[in-house]
Design an enzyme around this catalytic site. Structure first.
Site, PDB file in Angstrom:
ATOM      1  N   GLU A  75     -44.354  29.915  40.325  1.00 29.43           N
ATOM      2  CA  GLU A  75     -43.677  29.637  39.055  1.00 29.43           C
ATOM      3  C   GLU A  75     -42.287  29.038  39.276  1.00 29.43           C
ATOM      4  O   GLU A  75     -41.425  29.122  38.395  1.00 29.43           O
ATOM      5  CB  GLU A  75     -43.557  30.921  38.221  1.00 29.43           C
ATOM      6  CG  GLU A  75     -44.873  31.598  37.901  1.00 29.43           C
ATOM      7  CD  GLU A  75     -45.770  30.782  36.976  1.00 29.43           C
ATOM      8  OE1 GLU A  75     -45.369  29.661  36.595  1.00 29.43           O
ATOM      9  OE2 GLU A  75     -46.856  31.269  36.659  1.00 29.43           O
ATOM     10  N   HIS A  93     -39.290  37.234  35.828  1.00 24.26           N
ATOM     11  CA  HIS A  93     -40.615  37.080  35.221  1.00 24.26           C
ATOM     12  C   HIS A  93     -41.471  38.257  35.654  1.00 24.26           C
ATOM     13  O   HIS A  93     -41.619  38.525  36.842  1.00 24.26           O
ATOM     14  CB  HIS A  93     -41.253  35.761  35.656  1.00 24.26           C
ATOM     15  CG  HIS A  93     -42.729  35.682  35.376  1.00 24.26           C
ATOM     16  ND1 HIS A  93     -43.290  36.070  34.176  1.00 24.26           N
ATOM     17  CD2 HIS A  93     -43.772  35.279  36.159  1.00 24.26           C
ATOM     18  CE1 HIS A  93     -44.594  35.884  34.223  1.00 24.26           C
ATOM     19  NE2 HIS A  93     -44.916  35.419  35.420  1.00 24.26           N
ATOM     20  N   HIS A  95     -45.131  40.891  34.653  1.00 23.49           N
ATOM     21  CA  HIS A  95     -46.393  41.054  33.943  1.00 23.49           C
ATOM     22  C   HIS A  95     -46.386  42.434  33.300  1.00 23.49           C
ATOM     23  O   HIS A  95     -47.368  43.178  33.383  1.00 23.49           O
ATOM     24  CB  HIS A  95     -47.572  40.900  34.903  1.00 23.49           C
ATOM     25  CG  HIS A  95     -47.761  39.501  35.405  1.00 23.49           C
ATOM     26  ND1 HIS A  95     -48.876  39.104  36.110  1.00 23.49           N
ATOM     27  CD2 HIS A  95     -46.979  38.392  35.310  1.00 23.49           C
ATOM     28  CE1 HIS A  95     -48.777  37.819  36.433  1.00 23.49           C
ATOM     29  NE2 HIS A  95     -47.630  37.366  35.953  1.00 23.49           N
ATOM     30  N   HIS A 155     -50.329  36.487  29.690  1.00 27.48           N
ATOM     31  CA  HIS A 155     -49.680  36.327  30.999  1.00 27.48           C
ATOM     32  C   HIS A 155     -48.602  37.375  31.251  1.00 27.48           C
ATOM     33  O   HIS A 155     -48.745  38.205  32.136  1.00 27.48           O
ATOM     34  CB  HIS A 155     -49.086  34.911  31.091  1.00 27.48           C
ATOM     35  CG  HIS A 155     -48.591  34.551  32.455  1.00 27.48           C
ATOM     36  ND1 HIS A 155     -48.619  33.254  32.937  1.00 27.48           N
ATOM     37  CD2 HIS A 155     -48.031  35.290  33.441  1.00 27.48           C
ATOM     38  CE1 HIS A 155     -48.116  33.233  34.161  1.00 27.48           C
ATOM     39  NE2 HIS A 155     -47.749  34.464  34.485  1.00 27.48           N
TER      40      HIS A 155
END
Length: 221
Positions: A75, A93, A95, A155
């Protein structure tokens, strides 16, 4: 020559903290910090719970490797895009389970608590695109416009801030807000703060920041 060993250690520590709080599973997620014209970022598939500084690499703003033998996160384009567009200092980031779950059923997480103003108010859900693609990066950057957090459909979630600590705290706040919304939605339709209510909170916060003590202790007695 670039080193940034202290920043690499800080990122590894932040990753272990995020894993301990349940916001990631195995190697699903990535963290970065911008230092000048370089970005210190986690390597692809590095497991957060066991993250070490050696699993954090350095690239330039074009994504070219500067330091480290491992490949940066898939990413990377998303991280670089946030730095270019928003002038952030750190990106997280995850999950996170509740954030991911909420992103499956809404197009926007309403501003259900005034703490969410730290994220920019309501949090948009970026449309789904395959991980690591320019399309996903574009969707998330659009969702982040004017915000410091976004959900990613099917996501996860992403936050950015002026420091690594703040970006981590915003990730934790976003997960808390998603859990709060989930609890409320299980009982009915959650009430959201309207624009007038949100503005009143902002003005109250600014007034508190600008308020200065008046007089000395002797003058007050």
């Amino acid at each position: 020559m670039s080193g940034h060993q202290d920043v690499r250690e800080q990122i590894a520590d932040a990753c272990r903290r995020l894993a301990a709080r349940g916001l990631v599973i195995e190697g699903a997620g990535n963290v970065s910090v911008r230092v000048g014209d370089e970005v210190v970022v986690t390597a692809t598939e590095a497991r957060f719970a066991e993250m070490t500084a050696e699993q954090v690499v350095v690239v330039d703003l074009d994504g070219k490797a500067v330091l480290g033998d491992l490949e940066p996160t898939s990413e990377l384009a998303l991280h670089l895009g946030v730095y270019r567009r928003f002038g952030a200092a750190a990106v997280v980031h995850t999950h996170a389970p509740m954030a991911t779950a909420v992103g499956l059923v809404v197009d926007e997480l309403p501003c259900v608590h005034y703490y969410m103003l730290k994220l920019g108010g309501a949090v948009r859900v970026a449309p789904y695109a395959t991980w690591g693609t320019p399309e996903l990066a574009d969707h998330v950057l659009t969702a982040l416009d004017g915000k410091s957090a976004a959900l990613m459909a099917n996501h996860g979630a992403v936050t950015h801030a002026g420091s690594l600590e703040a970006a981590v705290e915003r990730s934790l706040l976003l997960e808390w807000a998603c859990e709060l919304y989930w609890h409320a939605a299980s009982m009915g339709t959650p009430r959201a703060l309207d624009e007038k209510q949100q503005q009143a909170v902002i003005e109250a916060a600014l007034a508190r920041m600008n308020r200065k003590p008046t007089g000395t202790p002797e003058e007050k007695s």
